[in-house]
Design a protein around this motif. Sequence first.
Motif, PDB file in Angstrom:
ATOM      1  N   LYS A 133      27.728  20.620 -14.393  1.00  0.00           N
ATOM      2  CA  LYS A 133      28.663  19.770 -15.117  1.00  0.00           C
ATOM      3  C   LYS A 133      28.651  18.386 -14.482  1.00  0.00           C
ATOM      4  N   ARG A 135      30.836  15.000 -14.202  1.00  0.00           N
ATOM      5  CA  ARG A 135      32.186  14.523 -14.451  1.00  0.00           C
ATOM      6  C   ARG A 135      32.439  13.236 -13.672  1.00  0.00           C
ATOM      7  N   THR A 136      33.395  12.448 -14.179  1.00  0.00           N
ATOM      8  CA  THR A 136      33.723  11.167 -13.550  1.00  0.00           C
ATOM      9  C   THR A 136      35.034  11.216 -12.773  1.00  0.00           C
ATOM     10  N   THR A 245      21.698  10.593 -26.506  1.00  0.00           N
ATOM     11  CA  THR A 245      23.037  10.809 -25.980  1.00  0.00           C
ATOM     12  C   THR A 245      23.970   9.670 -26.359  1.00  0.00           C
ATOM     13  N   THR A 247      26.250   8.511 -24.366  1.00  0.00           N
ATOM     14  CA  THR A 247      26.468   7.676 -23.185  1.00  0.00           C
ATOM     15  C   THR A 247      25.339   6.667 -22.958  1.00  0.00           C
ATOM     16  N   LYS A 277      23.870  21.068 -24.825  1.00  0.00           N
ATOM     17  CA  LYS A 277      25.071  21.889 -24.895  1.00  0.00           C
ATOM     18  C   LYS A 277      24.909  23.113 -24.003  1.00  0.00           C
ATOM     19  N   ILE A 295      27.271  16.106 -19.645  1.00  0.00           N
ATOM     20  CA  ILE A 295      28.571  15.481 -19.426  1.00  0.00           C
ATOM     21  C   ILE A 295      29.646  16.136 -20.282  1.00  0.00           C
ATOM     22  N   SER A 296      29.526  16.042 -21.590  1.00  0.00           N
ATOM     23  CA  SER A 296      30.633  16.451 -22.451  1.00  0.00           C
ATOM     24  C   SER A 296      30.556  17.897 -22.906  1.00  0.00           C
ATOM     25  N   GLN A 297      29.365  18.476 -22.976  1.00  0.00           N
ATOM     26  CA  GLN A 297      29.232  19.789 -23.624  1.00  0.00           C
ATOM     27  C   GLN A 297      28.701  20.888 -22.711  1.00  0.00           C
TER      28      GLN A 297
END
Length: 298
Positions: A133, A135-136, A245, A247, A277, A295-297
Amino acid sequence: MQKNQIEVAIGLLFSKTRVLVGWRNAQQHQGNKAEFPGGKIEQGETAEQACRREVFEEVGIDLIDWQPFELIQHDYDDVIVRLHVFFSYVPEAVLPQIQQPWQWYTRTELANLNFPKANQQLVQRLALPQRIKIRTQLEALADLQQGQVMYYRPEQQADLAALHALSQEQLNKLILNKVWAEQLSLDQQAQLVAIHLKQPQLFATQRGELRVGQCYLAACHDLAGLQHAQYIGCDAALLSPVLATATHPEAQGLGWGQFQQIAQQVDLPIIALGGLKHEDLGIAQQCAAYGIAGISQI
């Protein structure tokens, strides 16, 4: 009574994402357990020379290109063992020369084998995460489930106090870029899943400069990056972007076909990144990836 100390050379042999494993005879110290090739360092030998000799005697192949991996000291009840661990990739043409009963196991299968306690640190490092994963926010660490890891990519200046305050359990789930990792103590860095190298950092690093015993994950966008990551001894590499993407909309995705064509030209484990994903792990592995990141999925 003072324990004897034994100096042992160990050779980790890799073929893509597989690791070569054997079995110790019942009569040997720590017998009836799984083992990596290796043995005692003889007088007048360097640890690397002993590793090469032991692999040739036990496995039947003579490999020249070895890199240091770990230095482990373990105290058994009856003896102290110091393991000088090296690794090498086995060329495909050499694979048929490997003697029986050595067998190949995937990195994830190693945890199911009964290794001596001194080898547990090696097994843990070799079992690279298959899903990462990105993450920020450090707070996202609290959302990780058992076995999950996170690459922390701060959007702004990282809270160094928060990084220093992380527990060993939290560090054991975290990947940090080299810039942020170097703000921590060496002991804290050793607890990280890996230190991340961006491609410019990767190409600024030469062979012999990576810290022995530390896991490194390189960010790559092409074959040249992957080849350099393997040459300097990185444990694994991210290859991106696979797909378009949100981003990085300006970056054209490789697509699975080109990703596979590039990944198959190197030996180190490749983690696919970009537009993926959670469910894409299967197709990624069909296309020569070890795992996925997102990042998101993810």
